[in-house]
Enzyme design. Structure first.
Site, PDB file in Angstrom:
ATOM      1  N   LYS A 251      27.427  32.557  62.102  1.00 17.03           N
ATOM      2  CA  LYS A 251      26.844  31.210  62.147  1.00 17.03           C
ATOM      3  C   LYS A 251      27.773  30.275  62.916  1.00 17.03           C
ATOM      4  CE  LYS A 251      25.711  27.227  59.142  1.00 17.03           C
ATOM      5  NZ  LYS A 251      25.459  26.749  57.759  1.00 17.03           N
ATOM      6  N   ASP A 256      27.710  20.142  61.128  1.00 19.86           N
ATOM      7  CA  ASP A 256      26.499  20.085  60.299  1.00 19.86           C
ATOM      8  C   ASP A 256      26.423  18.736  59.590  1.00 19.86           C
ATOM      9  OD1 ASP A 256      24.326  20.519  58.705  1.00 19.86           O
ATOM     10  OD2 ASP A 256      25.279  22.002  57.394  1.00 19.86           O
ATOM     11  N   LYS A 263      23.558  14.588  55.031  1.00 27.92           N
ATOM     12  CA  LYS A 263      24.535  14.817  53.964  1.00 27.92           C
ATOM     13  C   LYS A 263      25.180  13.496  53.554  1.00 27.92           C
ATOM     14  CE  LYS A 263      25.938  19.522  55.262  1.00 27.92           C
ATOM     15  NZ  LYS A 263      25.493  20.182  54.034  1.00 27.92           N
ATOM     16  N   ASP A 274      31.683  24.523  59.874  1.00 26.69           N
ATOM     17  CA  ASP A 274      30.428  25.255  59.703  1.00 26.69           C
ATOM     18  C   ASP A 274      30.210  26.325  60.778  1.00 26.69           C
ATOM     19  OD1 ASP A 274      28.403  25.590  57.885  1.00 26.69           O
ATOM     20  OD2 ASP A 274      27.020  24.194  58.864  1.00 26.69           O
ATOM     21  N   ASP A 333      18.808  20.360  56.381  1.00 34.98           N
ATOM     22  CA  ASP A 333      20.192  20.758  56.085  1.00 34.98           C
ATOM     23  C   ASP A 333      20.309  22.263  55.798  1.00 34.98           C
ATOM     24  OD1 ASP A 333      22.875  20.433  55.753  1.00 34.98           O
ATOM     25  OD2 ASP A 333      22.755  19.504  53.771  1.00 34.98           O
ATOM     26  N   GLU A 335      20.015  24.630  57.759  1.00 35.23           N
ATOM     27  CA  GLU A 335      19.877  24.968  59.182  1.00 35.23           C
ATOM     28  C   GLU A 335      20.514  26.308  59.537  1.00 35.23           C
ATOM     29  OE1 GLU A 335      22.336  23.336  58.010  1.00 35.23           O
ATOM     30  OE2 GLU A 335      23.994  24.330  59.021  1.00 35.23           O
ATOM     31  N   ARG A 337      20.370  29.261  58.149  1.00 28.95           N
ATOM     32  CA  ARG A 337      19.401  30.369  58.128  1.00 28.95           C
ATOM     33  C   ARG A 337      18.436  30.285  59.304  1.00 28.95           C
ATOM     34  NH1 ARG A 337      17.522  28.408  52.259  1.00 28.95           N
ATOM     35  NH2 ARG A 337      19.671  27.691  52.306  1.00 28.95           N
TER      36      ARG A 337
HETATM   37  N1  BES Z   1      26.824  24.340  55.854  1.00 29.53           N
HETATM   38  C1  BES Z   1      26.110  24.087  54.661  1.00 29.53           C
HETATM   39  C2  BES Z   1      26.666  24.882  53.471  1.00 29.53           C
HETATM   40  C3  BES Z   1      27.982  24.452  52.934  1.00 29.53           C
HETATM   41  C4  BES Z   1      28.048  23.521  51.940  1.00 29.53           C
HETATM   42  C5  BES Z   1      29.143  25.026  53.388  1.00 29.53           C
HETATM   43  C6  BES Z   1      29.263  23.154  51.402  1.00 29.53           C
HETATM   44  C7  BES Z   1      30.358  24.646  52.871  1.00 29.53           C
HETATM   45  C8  BES Z   1      30.413  23.731  51.875  1.00 29.53           C
HETATM   46  C9  BES Z   1      24.638  24.464  54.815  1.00 29.53           C
HETATM   47  O1  BES Z   1      24.121  24.281  56.087  1.00 29.53           O
HETATM   48  C10 BES Z   1      23.857  23.597  53.892  1.00 29.53           C
HETATM   49  O2  BES Z   1      23.862  22.420  54.112  1.00 29.53           O
HETATM   50  N2  BES Z   1      23.234  24.191  52.909  1.00 29.53           N
HETATM   51  C11 BES Z   1      22.481  23.466  51.947  1.00 29.53           C
HETATM   52  C12 BES Z   1      21.217  24.229  51.705  1.00 29.53           C
HETATM   53  C13 BES Z   1      20.217  23.481  50.871  1.00 29.53           C
HETATM   54  C14 BES Z   1      19.686  22.310  51.633  1.00 29.53           C
HETATM   55  C15 BES Z   1      19.122  24.421  50.467  1.00 29.53           C
HETATM   56  C16 BES Z   1      23.320  23.361  50.679  1.00 29.53           C
HETATM   57  O3  BES Z   1      24.011  24.310  50.329  1.00 29.53           O
HETATM   58  O4  BES Z   1      23.334  22.274  50.103  1.00 29.53           O
HETATM   59 ZN    ZN Z   2      25.471  24.388  57.613  1.00 27.15          ZN
HETATM   60 MN    MN Z   3      23.374  22.307  56.360  1.00 28.16          MN
END
Ligand code: BES
Ligand code: ZN
Ligand code: MN
Length: 481
Positions: A251, A256, A263, A274, A333, A335, A337
């Site tokens: 990835k 992000d 966020k 990220d 968010d 993103e 996947r």
């Molecule tokens: N890059 C984030 C995941 C992440 C969160 C990595 C905290 C490191 C620390 C990912 O893109 C994300 O934002 N995931 C969301 C998914 C949700 C919207 C289903 C998450 O984990 O909040």
């Molecule tokens: Zn992310």
């Molecule tokens: Mn995200």
């Protein structure tokens, strides 16, 4: 840094002219009659060198050794964990601006995993980020010698670890760079630099080529940013073309923000990490270039920013992935996947023996496993076992999480084939279930490194994980037929 492995007993260690000598002392230490052994014996007897792993006794110009600083460090049972904590503590205790040369000597014959732990710990303790400092404090340490009586039998582990450390450092370096110094284009250039090596080639696709491939999901994430996306294809060819490659997919979200589903502001800076999955692929290729195993590996990196401009993808938008499946983007968010699914479909063309994707994918994985173990998912038990074992060997641990079909329930959509989020419950697993839909044509595993790839707080920075795990996994595959 320059690492060296040297046959050394305590008599030899005492003669080493070095800025810092670290002696790793096991709890059942039995020394000879030499001065350094006697010193260690009395430090243990008096309790000044305590019995617990990681306890240290720091000395300055002791008469028993030629070194300027000597740190005696307790390694208890001499295992990998104890050795790591002892070396980290000892280097911290003996740190000095003048440190140019370091010798770490095992007082008893060293185990292989302890040597690996010692090299890794020295590298971790002495890494310093400089890329965006105006007055970089150059790393003064130039040479680290690992001394052990049984050095000859440790040579292959040692060489392998030194190569892994080089890959880990490259991964740290890219993951640490701020997003304006690590754009998709920069990542493409970093990959192209790796292709200087004879066995590595690299192709970097831009927006036009990616559109032609039909990567509508990846493009939807990228469209909210002025930075053009890159799709990076790295190939390591160490075996005849007829040999099916292992594919690594990293990835590469260089920042992000969350997109329209933005966020919170606090700690948003950390989302520069990220692209740690992408960085681990770059690092792994660096190590492959050094170890040259007889196998084929492909690295795929979908790289873009997740930002918010007037063209940004909106919650509720439906996009068509390269696989043909349509996706309702309920949360911009989620993103990671969305970029990975198209890269996984692209991987089909290599007819891979296995595909492993590596991603800072979910906050839910951080909640589940913290920073200690990466989350690991695999439908195939053999692949899961190989990854677990590789994690154990490299002390770059992972933990298998389930993929029961029931977890996919929440991904149902009224307006597309699939939605990009499930509920909050089991978030790391629903993310994996989403990815699994794109992996029917090959054995697949997914590593969620959201917790393990970087540290927050005072020691904020990338860990370079899971390069160690990936390299061990690949080398074991190379050893198979
Ligand atoms: N890059 C984030 C995941 C992440 C969160 C990595 C905290 C490191 C620390 C990912 O893109 C994300 O934002 N995931 C969301 C998914 C949700 C919207 C289903 C998450 O984990 O909040
Ligand atoms: Zn992310
Ligand atoms: Mn995200």
């Amino acid at each position: 840094m320059n690492f060296e492995l040297k046959p050394l007993d305590l008599i030899g260690a005492a003669d080493e002219k070095t800025d810092l000598l670290v002696v790793l002392v096991p709890k059942d230490f039995k020394g000879g009659k030499d001065d350094l052994s006697t010193l260690i014996g009395s430090a243990l007897k008096s309790g000044d060198l305590e019995a617990a792993a990681g306890k240290c006794l720091a000395l300055y110009r002791p008469l028993q050794a030629a070194a300027v600083r000597v740190v005696l460090a307790q390694v208890a049972d001499g295992g990998a964990r104890a050795t790591r904590s002892a070396v980290l503590a000892a280097v911290a205790a003996g740190k000095s601006p003048a440190l140019k040369k370091l010798v770490v000597c095992f007082a008893a014959p060293a185990q292989e995993d302890a040597v690996r732990a010692a090299v890794t710990a020295v590298a971790d303790a002495t890494y310093s980020y400089t890329a965006t400092k105006s007055k970089p404090q150059a790393r003064t340490l130039q040479k680290a010698t690992i001394g052990a009586r049984n050095a000859p039998e440790l040579a292959s582990t040692f060489e392998r670890t030194v190569a892994i450390v080089a890959g880990v450092e490259l991964a740290k370096e890219w993951a640490n760079r701020p997003a304006n110094h690590a754009t998709p284009q920069h990542l493409g250039e970093a990959a192209q630099a790796l292709a200087q090596h004879a066995k590595i080639s690299c192709e970097v696709l831009g927006p036009k080529e990616v559109a032609k491939l039909g990567m509508g999901s990846f493009m939807a994430v990228a469209q909210g940013s002025e930075q053009p996306l890159r799709f990076i294809v790295l190939r390591y060819s160490g075996a005849p073309k007829s040999k099916a490659p292992t594919v690594l997919v990293g990835k590469g979200i260089t920042f992000d923000s969350g997109g329209i589903s933005i966020k919170p502001a606090g700690e948003m800076d950390e989302m520069k990490f990220d692209m740690s999955g992408a960085a681990s692929v770059l690092g792994t290729f660096k190590t492959l270039s050094l170890l040259k195993p007889a196998m084929n590996v492909v690295g795929l990196i979908p790289a873009c920013e997740n930002l918010i401009n007037g063209r940004a993808v909106k919650p509720g938008d439906v996009v068509t992935s390269m696989s043909g499946q349509t996706i309702e983007i309920l949360n911009t968010d989620a993103e990671g996947r969305l970029v990975l699914c198209d890269a996984l479909t692209y991987a089909e063309r290599f007819k891979p023996r296995a595909v492993v994707d590596i991603a800072t994918l979910t906050g839910a994985c951080v909640v589940a496993l913290g920073a200690v173990r990466s989350g690991m998912f695999a439908a195939n038990d053999g692949l899961a076992a190989s990854l677990s074992a590789a994690g154990d060997r490299s002390q770059d641990l992972c933990w298998r999480l389930p993929l029961d079909e029931e977890y996919a329930e929440g991904l149902k959509s009224n307006f597309a084939d699939v939605a990009n989020i499930g509920g909050r419950a089991g978030g790391a697993i629903t993310a994996a279930k989403f990815l699994q839909r794109f992996t029917e044509k090959f054995p697949w595993a997914h590593l969620d490194i959201a917790g393990s790839a970087w540290k927050s707080g005072a020691a904020k920075g990338a860990t370079g994980r899971p390069v160690g795990l990936l390299v061990e996994f690949l080398l074991a595959q190379a050893a198979e037929k």
